[in-house]
Design a protein around this motif. Structure first.
Motif, mmCIF file in Angstrom:
data_model
loop_
_atom_site.group_PDB
_atom_site.id
_atom_site.type_symbol
_atom_site.label_atom_id
_atom_site.label_comp_id
_atom_site.label_asym_id
_atom_site.label_seq_id
_atom_site.Cartn_x
_atom_site.Cartn_y
_atom_site.Cartn_z
ATOM 1 N N CYS A 155 37.608 39.422 47.399
ATOM 2 C CA CYS A 155 36.313 38.737 47.360
ATOM 3 C C CYS A 155 36.166 37.745 48.514
ATOM 4 N N ALA A 202 35.629 34.516 48.518
ATOM 5 C CA ALA A 202 34.804 33.308 48.342
ATOM 6 C C ALA A 202 35.712 32.075 48.427
ATOM 7 N N CYS A 209 39.204 33.327 47.192
ATOM 8 C CA CYS A 209 39.339 34.126 45.968
ATOM 9 C C CYS A 209 39.986 35.476 46.314
ATOM 10 N N CYS A 256 33.516 39.298 43.997
ATOM 11 C CA CYS A 256 34.030 39.677 42.686
ATOM 12 C C CYS A 256 32.996 39.337 41.616
ATOM 13 N N HIS A 315 32.033 35.679 41.342
ATOM 14 C CA HIS A 315 31.345 35.072 42.469
ATOM 15 C C HIS A 315 30.081 35.837 42.872
HETATM 16 ZN ZN LIG Z 1 35.699 35.890 43.832
#
Ligand SMILES: [Zn+2]
Length: 141
Positions: free
Chosen positions: A91, A93, A101, A122, A125
């Motif tokens: 992801c 983030a 993340c 994900c 997020h």
């Molecule tokens: Zn994430």
């Protein structure tokens, strides 16, 4: 996988699925979806949206070399989906602690596949968000 790549990848899956369905190598969109682990509503939607649904059946045992090759290629493209599902990118983030993340990006819900099967984030997020997420430029450094 960038949003653009996700869309292109998804378009290749669609093309391969429609090839196999048009040549009656699977009886129904549902059969093909189950065989390759694709969401059933997505494959049904692809098939419904196809303008010309005339079937031109190919009998695998009597297929020409060119046809066999096309069938193999389409099947391989769809088999690639299993791998993409399993090894999704992270992801990325930025978390409160400054780390990124590490969860896999979400696989979009069937109605979101028009923007590509894989989301950018994900599920925690915003991977399931319907709209594209605007990123702050700061996010990228
Ligand atoms: Zn994430």
């Amino acid at each position: 996988m960038t949003p653009q790549e996700s869309r292109e990848f998804t378009a290749r899956l669609e093309e391969a699925a429609l090839f196999l369905l048009k040549h009656a190598l699977y009886r129904k969109p549902d059969d093909l979806a189950r065989r390759f682990g694709l969401p059933v509503p997505v494959v049904r939607h692809w098939w419904r949206n196809l303008e010309d649904q005339t079937l031109t059946p190919i009998e695998p045992s009597t297929a020409s070399t060119k046809q066999s090759k096309q069938i193999r290629k389409a099947s391989q493209t769809l088999e690639g989906w299993e791998k993409v599902k399993r090894y999704r990118p992270e992801c990325g983030a930025v978390l409160a602690n400054g780390r990124r993340c590490k969860h896999s990006v979400a696989i979009r819900q069937p109605e979101g596949w028009g923007s590509g099967a894989l989301a950018e984030r994900c599920r925690m997020h915003g991977g399931y968000a319907r709209r594209e997420i605007r990123r702050k430029p700061k996010d990228d450094d």
